[in-house]
Design an enzyme around this catalytic site. Structure first.
Site, PDB file in Angstrom:
ATOM      1  N   ARG A  81      -6.977 -10.336  -6.419  1.00 53.10           N
ATOM      2  CA  ARG A  81      -6.734 -10.531  -4.981  1.00 53.10           C
ATOM      3  C   ARG A  81      -6.737  -9.196  -4.237  1.00 53.10           C
ATOM      4  O   ARG A  81      -7.677  -8.873  -3.520  1.00 53.10           O
ATOM      5  CB  ARG A  81      -5.392 -11.274  -4.797  1.00 53.10           C
ATOM      6  N   ASP A  82      -5.730  -8.364  -4.463  1.00 54.31           N
ATOM      7  CA  ASP A  82      -5.656  -7.083  -3.745  1.00 54.31           C
ATOM      8  C   ASP A  82      -6.842  -6.205  -4.161  1.00 54.31           C
ATOM      9  O   ASP A  82      -7.409  -5.475  -3.353  1.00 54.31           O
ATOM     10  CB  ASP A  82      -4.330  -6.372  -4.091  1.00 54.31           C
ATOM     11  N   HIS A  97       5.444  -2.709  -5.211  1.00 55.85           N
ATOM     12  CA  HIS A  97       3.978  -2.835  -5.102  1.00 55.85           C
ATOM     13  C   HIS A  97       3.431  -1.491  -4.599  1.00 55.85           C
ATOM     14  O   HIS A  97       3.522  -1.194  -3.412  1.00 55.85           O
ATOM     15  CB  HIS A  97       3.689  -3.975  -4.105  1.00 55.85           C
ATOM     16  N   HIS A 139       0.513   1.434  -4.115  1.00 53.18           N
ATOM     17  CA  HIS A 139      -0.879   1.905  -4.096  1.00 53.18           C
ATOM     18  C   HIS A 139      -0.830   3.389  -4.467  1.00 53.18           C
ATOM     19  O   HIS A 139       0.177   4.062  -4.231  1.00 53.18           O
ATOM     20  CB  HIS A 139      -1.500   1.666  -2.719  1.00 53.18           C
ATOM     21  N   CYS A 190      -6.452  -2.453   1.215  1.00 54.37           N
ATOM     22  CA  CYS A 190      -6.299  -3.497   2.221  1.00 54.37           C
ATOM     23  C   CYS A 190      -7.335  -3.272   3.308  1.00 54.37           C
ATOM     24  O   CYS A 190      -7.414  -2.186   3.876  1.00 54.37           O
ATOM     25  CB  CYS A 190      -4.891  -3.466   2.829  1.00 54.37           C
ATOM     26  N   ASN A 225      -4.674   0.110  -5.938  1.00 57.85           N
ATOM     27  CA  ASN A 225      -3.313  -0.135  -6.412  1.00 57.85           C
ATOM     28  C   ASN A 225      -3.045   0.701  -7.658  1.00 57.85           C
ATOM     29  O   ASN A 225      -3.966   1.155  -8.330  1.00 57.85           O
ATOM     30  CB  ASN A 225      -3.167  -1.607  -6.822  1.00 57.85           C
TER      31      ASN A 225
HETATM   32  P1  HMG Z   1      -6.044 -16.006  13.892  1.00 57.58           P
HETATM   33  O1  HMG Z   1      -7.457 -15.716  14.289  1.00 57.58           O
HETATM   34  O2  HMG Z   1      -4.950 -15.580  14.818  1.00 57.58           O
HETATM   35  O3  HMG Z   1      -5.901 -17.546  13.510  1.00 57.58           O
HETATM   36  O4  HMG Z   1      -5.824 -15.313  12.479  1.00 57.58           O
HETATM   37  P2  HMG Z   1      -5.539 -18.801  14.414  1.00 57.58           P
HETATM   38  O5  HMG Z   1      -4.275 -19.372  13.916  1.00 57.58           O
HETATM   39  O6  HMG Z   1      -5.643 -18.431  15.860  1.00 57.58           O
HETATM   40  O7  HMG Z   1      -6.739 -19.811  14.070  1.00 57.58           O
HETATM   41  C1  HMG Z   1      -8.090 -19.528  14.488  1.00 57.58           C
HETATM   42  C2  HMG Z   1      -9.053 -20.349  13.654  1.00 57.58           C
HETATM   43  O8  HMG Z   1      -9.002 -19.908  12.302  1.00 57.58           O
HETATM   44  C3  HMG Z   1      -8.789 -21.847  13.616  1.00 57.58           C
HETATM   45  O9  HMG Z   1     -10.053 -22.485  13.525  1.00 57.58           O
HETATM   46  C4  HMG Z   1      -8.071 -22.024  12.304  1.00 57.58           C
HETATM   47  O10 HMG Z   1      -8.229 -23.317  11.741  1.00 57.58           O
HETATM   48  C5  HMG Z   1      -8.730 -21.000  11.434  1.00 57.58           C
HETATM   49  P3  HMG Z   1     -10.674 -23.247  14.804  1.00 57.58           P
HETATM   50  O11 HMG Z   1      -9.639 -24.279  15.130  1.00 57.58           O
HETATM   51  O12 HMG Z   1     -10.794 -22.162  15.830  1.00 57.58           O
HETATM   52  O13 HMG Z   1     -11.961 -23.748  14.264  1.00 57.58           O
HETATM   53  N1  HMG Z   1      -7.820 -20.556  10.402  1.00 57.58           N
HETATM   54  C6  HMG Z   1      -8.040 -20.604   9.074  1.00 57.58           C
HETATM   55  N2  HMG Z   1      -9.078 -21.017   8.343  1.00 57.58           N
HETATM   56  C7  HMG Z   1      -8.929 -20.945   6.998  1.00 57.58           C
HETATM   57  N3  HMG Z   1      -7.836 -20.508   6.372  1.00 57.58           N
HETATM   58  C8  HMG Z   1      -6.778 -20.075   7.065  1.00 57.58           C
HETATM   59  C9  HMG Z   1      -6.867 -20.115   8.487  1.00 57.58           C
HETATM   60  N4  HMG Z   1      -6.006 -19.769   9.463  1.00 57.58           N
HETATM   61  C10 HMG Z   1      -6.588 -20.037  10.610  1.00 57.58           C
HETATM   62  N5  HMG Z   1      -5.665 -19.641   6.450  1.00 57.58           N
HETATM   63  C11 HMG Z   1      -4.678 -15.161  10.373  1.00 57.58           C
HETATM   64  C12 HMG Z   1      -4.529 -15.320  11.878  1.00 57.58           C
HETATM   65  C13 HMG Z   1      -3.306 -14.898   9.796  1.00 57.58           C
HETATM   66  C14 HMG Z   1      -5.271 -16.438   9.810  1.00 57.58           C
HETATM   67  C15 HMG Z   1      -5.632 -13.964  10.102  1.00 57.58           C
HETATM   68  O14 HMG Z   1      -5.114 -12.842  10.734  1.00 57.58           O
HETATM   69  C16 HMG Z   1      -5.805 -13.678   8.632  1.00 57.58           C
HETATM   70  O15 HMG Z   1      -6.425 -14.461   7.909  1.00 57.58           O
HETATM   71  N6  HMG Z   1      -5.278 -12.520   8.149  1.00 57.58           N
HETATM   72  C17 HMG Z   1      -5.340 -12.180   6.736  1.00 57.58           C
HETATM   73  C18 HMG Z   1      -5.421 -10.679   6.532  1.00 57.58           C
HETATM   74  C19 HMG Z   1      -5.373 -10.374   5.073  1.00 57.58           C
HETATM   75  O16 HMG Z   1      -5.639 -11.198   4.215  1.00 57.58           O
HETATM   76  N7  HMG Z   1      -5.037  -9.108   4.742  1.00 57.58           N
HETATM   77  C20 HMG Z   1      -4.937  -8.654   3.367  1.00 57.58           C
HETATM   78  C21 HMG Z   1      -3.748  -9.206   2.648  1.00 57.58           C
HETATM   79  S1  HMG Z   1      -2.251  -8.323   2.989  1.00 57.58           S
HETATM   80  C22 HMG Z   1      -2.263  -6.981   1.886  1.00 57.58           C
HETATM   81  O17 HMG Z   1      -3.251  -6.720   1.261  1.00 57.58           O
HETATM   82  C23 HMG Z   1      -0.991  -6.202   1.663  1.00 57.58           C
HETATM   83  C24 HMG Z   1      -0.327  -6.509   0.319  1.00 57.58           C
HETATM   84  O18 HMG Z   1      -1.185  -6.216  -0.766  1.00 57.58           O
HETATM   85  C25 HMG Z   1       0.980  -5.704   0.166  1.00 57.58           C
HETATM   86  C26 HMG Z   1       0.817  -4.219   0.491  1.00 57.58           C
HETATM   87  O19 HMG Z   1      -0.028  -3.546  -0.129  1.00 57.58           O
HETATM   88  O20 HMG Z   1       1.538  -3.781   1.390  1.00 57.58           O
HETATM   89  C27 HMG Z   1       0.045  -8.012   0.211  1.00 57.58           C
HETATM   90 MG    MG Z   2      -1.488  -4.194  -1.578  1.00 59.47          MG
END
Ligand code: HMG
Ligand code: MG
Length: 310
Positions: free
Chosen positions: A28-29, A220, A222, A253, A262
Site C-alpha cells: 500500500r504505502d 510508522h 519513513h 506519499c 518507509n
Molecule cells: P473528494 O474529491 O473530496 O471526494 O476526495 P468527494 O467526497 O467530494 O466525492 C467526489 C467523487 O469521488 C464522488 O463521485 C464520489 O463517489 C467519489 P461522483 O458522485 O462525483 O461521481 N469518491 C470515491 N470513489 C471511490 N472510492 C472512494 C471515493 N470517495 C469519493 N473512496 C477523498 C476526498 C478522501 C476521497 C480523496 O481526497 C482521497 O481519495 N484521498 C486519498 C489520499 C491518499 O490515499 N493518500 C495516501 C494515503 S495517506 C499516507 O500515505 C500516510 C500514511 O502512510 C501515514 C504516514 O506516512 O504519515 C497512512
Molecule cells: Mg506512510
C-alpha cells in the site's frame, strides 16, 4: 550473498519488549507512489509472498478515489484475486464510499488516515483539519458495527513540510479524536521522515501522559533522513510493540513530496534479530521478495539489508 551464519549476533538489551508485531505496508504505502503502473497480478504475488514470509499483518491496498491515487485504482481487482487469502489484510478507507467498497468484498480490517496538521488534511483528504473528523465518524462507527476493526493513522506527527514543527499536544489531540471515534490502534506517522530518537520518546510519553497505553500505539517511520532505525530503537525503549515497515524500503506519499521510502522491513528484522526480539518473519524469503520487486520496478532496493543479502 546468503546471510552469514550466526549473524547478526544476538545481544538483548534489558528492558525491551520480547516480541514485536511488524505491520507490513509495502503493498500500500510502498506502491501508492510508484511512477510505473504495476499489473494487478504482480501486486497479488507481492502480497502472497509477504504473507508466506511470515509477516503477521500485510496491508494490501487503499479504497481511495482512483483519481487521487491511480496506482491503487485496482484495489477491488486485487482483493478479488487474493480471495480468502486477502481477508485478513487491512485496507485504507478514507470515507463511507471507501468503506462500502471494502465491506462489499467481505473485508474486516480497515484503516482511516488523519492528519495532525491543517495543510496536509487539505492536501491529502480535501478536508480541513476539523472536517476530517466528520468524514471519519460514520466510517469508524459503521465499520465497528459491521464487526470490523479500525486502525487510525495520524500523519505529520514529527513535522510537516508546509507548517514546520508540529507540537506534541497537537499530535496527541489528533490521536485522541481517532480513539474517541473508536479506532482500536493508532499508528503515529513520520510522513516525511524528519523525526529523531528523542522526539519519538517525547511523543510516546505525551500519549501515555494523556492516558493512552503504549499497547494502543504503533510507529510508522519513513527513512528520508536515515533516522528510521534509530527511531525504532527509541520506540522499543518506550515500550511500543508494533512497527510499520515496507519490504525493500518502498514507499512515499503522493501528497507529501518530501516523503520518501518507509523504513525497510528487512532492516527492521536485522535490528530485531540482533536484539533477540521475536517477530516471526523469514528474512531470506523477504529479501528474495524485495529483490524480485526491485527487478519488477527496474531499480535497486534502498534497503541496506536487501543490498547486502540480495
Ligand atoms: P473528494 O474529491 O473530496 O471526494 O476526495 P468527494 O467526497 O467530494 O466525492 C467526489 C467523487 O469521488 C464522488 O463521485 C464520489 O463517489 C467519489 P461522483 O458522485 O462525483 O461521481 N469518491 C470515491 N470513489 C471511490 N472510492 C472512494 C471515493 N470517495 C469519493 N473512496 C477523498 C476526498 C478522501 C476521497 C480523496 O481526497 C482521497 O481519495 N484521498 C486519498 C489520499 C491518499 O490515499 N493518500 C495516501 C494515503 S495517506 C499516507 O500515505 C500516510 C500514511 O502512510 C501515514 C504516514 O506516512 O504519515 C497512512
Ligand atoms: Mg506512510
Amino acid at each position: 550473498m546468503t546471510r552469514p551464519a550466526g549473524l547478526p549476533a544476538t545481544h538483548p538489551e534489558p528492558g525491551l519488549p520480547e516480541r514485536v508485531t511488524i505491520y507490513e505496508v509495502g503493498a500500500r504505502d510502498g506502491l501508492q507512489n510508484e511512477a510505473t503502473a504495476i499489473p494487478t497480478d504482480v501486486k497479488e504475488q507481492f502480497v502472497r509472498r509477504l504473507l508466506a514470509a511470515g509477516l503477521p499483518v500485510v496491508e494490501a491496498t487503499s479504497f481511495v478515489h482512483p483519481r487521487w491515487v491511480p496506482q491503487l485504482a485496482d484495489a477491488a481487482e486485487l482483493m478479488g484475486l487474493l480471495g480468502d487469502d486477502g481477508l485478513d489484510c487491512p485496507v485504507l478507507v478514507p470515507n463511507e464510499r471507501g468503506l462500502d467498497r471494502a465491506l462489499d468484498l467481505g473485508l474486516r480490517h480497515v484503516a482511516v488516515f488523519a492528519s495532525a496538521t491543517e495543510t496536509f488534511a487539505q492536501r491529502n483528504l480535501n478536508r480541513s483539519y476539523d472536517e476530517q473528523w466528520a468524514m471519519f465518524e460514520p466510517v469508524v462507527s459503521r465499520a465497528l458495527a459491521a464487526g470490523a476493526d479500525v486502525r487510525g493513522y495520524v500523519s505529520m506527527c514529527f513535522g510537516d513540510p508546509w507548517e514546520g514543527a508540529v507540537p506534541l499536544e497537537q499530535v496527541v489531540e489528533a490521536g485522541r479524536h481517532l480513539l474517541d471515534l473508536g479506532c482500536t490502534q493508532l499508528s503515529l506517522g513520520d510522513t516525511i521522515g524528519v523525526g529523531t530518537a528523542g522526539h519519538v520518546g517525547a511523543l510516546v510519553a505525551a500519549f501515555v501522559e494523556a492516558g493512552v497505553g503504549v499497547d494502543r500505539l504503533a510507529l510508522h517511520f519513513h527513512d528520508t533522513y536515515g533516522q528510521a532505525l534509530s527511531n525504532v530503537q527509541a520506540g522499543l525503549r518506550a515500550g511500543v510493540t508494533t512497527y510499520d515497515a515496507s519490504a525493500g524500503g518502498l514507499g512515499g506519499c503522493p501528497y507529501a513530496e518530501s516523503a520518501t521510502g518507509n523504513l525497510a522491513t528487512e532492516d527492521l528484522v536485522w535490528l530485531l534479530d540482533g536484539l533477540g526480539i521475536e517477530h516471526g518473519v523469514d528474512l531470506s524469503s523477504l529479501v528474495a521478495t524485495s529483490t524480485w520487486m526491485a527487478d519488477v520496478l527496474g531499480r535497486p532496493s534502498p534497503s541496506a539489508v536487501v543490498r547486502a543479502l540480495g
